[in-house]
Structures are given as C-alpha cells and as structure tokens.
Design a protein around this motif. Structure first.
Motif, PDB file in Angstrom:
ATOM      1  N   VAL A 121      -8.718 -11.873   1.761  1.00 58.73           N
ATOM      2  CA  VAL A 121      -7.714 -11.717   0.706  1.00 58.73           C
ATOM      3  C   VAL A 121      -8.064 -10.525  -0.182  1.00 58.73           C
ATOM      4  O   VAL A 121      -7.202  -9.708  -0.530  1.00 58.73           O
ATOM      5  N   VAL A 122      -9.336 -10.421  -0.562  1.00 59.92           N
ATOM      6  CA  VAL A 122      -9.772  -9.303  -1.408  1.00 59.92           C
ATOM      7  C   VAL A 122      -9.537  -7.979  -0.694  1.00 59.92           C
ATOM      8  O   VAL A 122      -9.064  -6.995  -1.301  1.00 59.92           O
ATOM      9  N   LEU A 123      -9.830  -7.914   0.582  1.00 59.96           N
ATOM     10  CA  LEU A 123      -9.613  -6.691   1.349  1.00 59.96           C
ATOM     11  C   LEU A 123      -8.124  -6.345   1.435  1.00 59.96           C
ATOM     12  O   LEU A 123      -7.735  -5.170   1.304  1.00 59.96           O
ATOM     13  N   GLU A 124      -7.291  -7.346   1.645  1.00 58.13           N
ATOM     14  CA  GLU A 124      -5.853  -7.091   1.721  1.00 58.13           C
ATOM     15  C   GLU A 124      -5.331  -6.549   0.396  1.00 58.13           C
ATOM     16  O   GLU A 124      -4.541  -5.605   0.359  1.00 58.13           O
ATOM     17  N   PHE A 125      -5.783  -7.145  -0.714  1.00 58.64           N
ATOM     18  CA  PHE A 125      -5.369  -6.659  -2.021  1.00 58.64           C
ATOM     19  C   PHE A 125      -5.864  -5.239  -2.254  1.00 58.64           C
ATOM     20  O   PHE A 125      -5.131  -4.381  -2.758  1.00 58.64           O
ATOM     21  N   ALA A 126      -7.108  -4.969  -1.898  1.00 62.28           N
ATOM     22  CA  ALA A 126      -7.661  -3.622  -2.053  1.00 62.28           C
ATOM     23  C   ALA A 126      -6.841  -2.607  -1.267  1.00 62.28           C
ATOM     24  O   ALA A 126      -6.622  -1.478  -1.726  1.00 62.28           O
ATOM     25  N   ALA A 127      -6.379  -3.005  -0.090  1.00 58.20           N
ATOM     26  CA  ALA A 127      -5.549  -2.104   0.708  1.00 58.20           C
ATOM     27  C   ALA A 127      -4.216  -1.831   0.019  1.00 58.20           C
ATOM     28  O   ALA A 127      -3.695  -0.718   0.069  1.00 58.20           O
ATOM     29  N   VAL A 128      -3.688  -2.839  -0.647  1.00 58.82           N
ATOM     30  CA  VAL A 128      -2.391  -2.700  -1.319  1.00 58.82           C
ATOM     31  C   VAL A 128      -2.490  -1.780  -2.531  1.00 58.82           C
ATOM     32  O   VAL A 128      -1.643  -0.906  -2.739  1.00 58.82           O
ATOM     33  N   VAL A 129      -3.537  -1.947  -3.342  1.00 53.84           N
ATOM     34  CA  VAL A 129      -3.622  -1.181  -4.595  1.00 53.84           C
ATOM     35  C   VAL A 129      -4.230   0.197  -4.397  1.00 53.84           C
ATOM     36  O   VAL A 129      -4.127   1.048  -5.286  1.00 53.84           O
ATOM     37  N   GLY A 130      -4.865   0.454  -3.249  1.00 54.14           N
ATOM     38  CA  GLY A 130      -5.356   1.792  -2.961  1.00 54.14           C
ATOM     39  C   GLY A 130      -6.847   1.962  -3.151  1.00 54.14           C
ATOM     40  O   GLY A 130      -7.551   1.067  -3.634  1.00 54.14           O
ATOM     41  N   ALA A 131      -7.339   3.142  -2.771  1.00 54.11           N
ATOM     42  CA  ALA A 131      -8.771   3.389  -2.696  1.00 54.11           C
ATOM     43  C   ALA A 131      -9.459   3.288  -4.046  1.00 54.11           C
ATOM     44  O   ALA A 131     -10.578   2.770  -4.136  1.00 54.11           O
ATOM     45  N   HIS A 132      -8.839   3.778  -5.109  1.00 54.31           N
ATOM     46  CA  HIS A 132      -9.509   3.797  -6.413  1.00 54.31           C
ATOM     47  C   HIS A 132      -9.703   2.385  -6.945  1.00 54.31           C
ATOM     48  O   HIS A 132     -10.831   1.925  -7.144  1.00 54.31           O
ATOM     49  N   ASP A 133      -8.602   1.667  -7.170  1.00 57.28           N
ATOM     50  CA  ASP A 133      -8.708   0.318  -7.738  1.00 57.28           C
ATOM     51  C   ASP A 133      -9.253  -0.684  -6.721  1.00 57.28           C
ATOM     52  O   ASP A 133     -10.004  -1.595  -7.076  1.00 57.28           O
ATOM     53  N   GLY A 134      -8.861  -0.516  -5.452  1.00 57.40           N
ATOM     54  CA  GLY A 134      -9.374  -1.411  -4.424  1.00 57.40           C
ATOM     55  C   GLY A 134     -10.870  -1.264  -4.230  1.00 57.40           C
ATOM     56  O   GLY A 134     -11.601  -2.247  -4.086  1.00 57.40           O
ATOM     57  N   GLY A 135     -11.348  -0.019  -4.256  1.00 56.59           N
ATOM     58  CA  GLY A 135     -12.776   0.217  -4.125  1.00 56.59           C
ATOM     59  C   GLY A 135     -13.557  -0.372  -5.275  1.00 56.59           C
ATOM     60  O   GLY A 135     -14.642  -0.926  -5.092  1.00 56.59           O
TER      61      GLY A 135
END
Length: 213
Positions: A121-135
C-alpha cells in the motif's frame, strides 16, 4: 531524488503489484510487471526479473502457500511497516492514523481490506504522489524496509528480490539508519507497557495477509 525522477514511481508501482497476495489478479499482472521492469535501471529491474521468472515457473497454489507461510507465519517478515518501529503499542496506532491522514490529504482513500502501513500500500501511494513525496514517505520507514529485506533474504524467500528492488530505489542507509536497523534486529519491536490497553482499533491491527491487502 528530484521531481523529474520518473522511473522510481514506476518501480514502486511494479513492486506494489508483486507484493500483493498472489491470487488470479496477481498472475495476470506478471506480464505487465515484466514489461514495466524492462524500463527501469538494472539495479531495480534485475531483482524484479528474478522474482517474476521464479514465480511464473511455479504453480499458483504453491506461490500462494509460500506467501502465507512467509508473511503470515513469520513475525520477522511482517509487511506492516509501523510494526517495526512501534510494535503493537499505542504509538503504532498513532502512526497508522497519521498515515491514513497523509493519504486522505492527497485525496487517496483505502478500501476496508487495506491497512495503511502494508508495504504494498505504501509503495502504491508513493507511486501515485511521485518521487519527491513518495520517496520521503518510504525513507520515513527505511529501517523497517531494510529489516524486512534482511529477514526475507535470511529465509531465502523469493520476495527478498522485490525488497532488493525497493532498496535500490532509495538512498544508501545513513549512519543513524544503520544504528536503527541494528537495534531493531537485536531488540525487536517495542512492547506495550504493562497495564495499558492497545491503542489501535481492530481495523489497524495486523491481520493475516493471505487475501486482499
């Protein structure tokens, strides 16, 4: 990580698919994951190809049984990231609520079957919000991710390859992060203080992952 760093979200989405429970939908996603991996840097792509090739060559029921044996029956292989830092304590409940609020603030709602700290779930959300916020979100859980990766590797689990790929999308461990990983490995997650009832409501407590996340 820069805002123009586009390959990492693609990697996180692919990793999220491969960390899901291996049902029929999972099997249909394997060719998609293979195509996505082809466009990633080799350090992230090679472990994914290894996992996909291993999984495609096995009966679906064997993969499902391995998933349950790994993630349901091994506490050291817990896919719920807040567990590593907080155990089943009041602080974990607070961390879960913060995660849900982070998702809601981005306009992202979970289904009733999904726990906010499951790595997929965390990875999917990170993919949605992009490299900066997801990272940034993934780095917040860097020690737990690394501990899970090491536990899967020690168990010789094929999912260790997916965690190797996740690790390849993140900066190397810093000194403080190495200390946190070593401490968690030696001591394990914290335990609730005697006499205190668990803070987290039932829907936020770890549940068997042998089904939809």
């Amino acid at each position: 990580m820069t805002r123009t760093d586009t390959w990492r979200p693609r990697a996180w989405q692919t990793q999220s698919l491969l960390l899901a429970y291996p049902d029929e939908t999972f099997r249909r996603h394997l060719p998609l994951a293979r195509r996505a991996a082809a466009g990633l840097p080799d350090r992230a792509a090679a472990p994914l190809r290894t996992f996909i090739e291993h999984t495609e060559g096995r009966p679906a029921e064997d993969t499902a049984a391995d998933y349950v044996a790994t993630f349901d029956h091994r506490k050291r292989c817990c896919p719920f990231l807040t567990y590593y830092a907080h155990g089943d304590t009041r602080r974990r409940g607070i961390a879960l609520l913060r995660l849900k609020r982070t998702y809601a603030a981005a306009g992202w709602c979970l289904t009733d079957e999904e726990l906010p700290d499951h790595l997929a779930v965390v990875l999917e959300f990170a993919a949605v919000v992009g490299a900066h916020d997801g990272g940034r979100l993934l780095r917040d859980h860097r020690a737990g991710i690394e501990l899970l990766r090491l536990a899967l590797r020690e168990a010789r689990s094929p999912w260790s390859h997916v965690l190797d790929s996740v690790s390849a999308t993140l900066p190397p461990l810093s000194g403080d992060e190495r200390t946190a990983v070593a401490r968690l490995a030696a001591e394990g997650p914290p335990e609730e203080q005697v006499g205190l009832a668990p803070f987290a409501p039932p829907e936020f407590m770890p549940a068997p992952t042998g089904g939809p996340r």
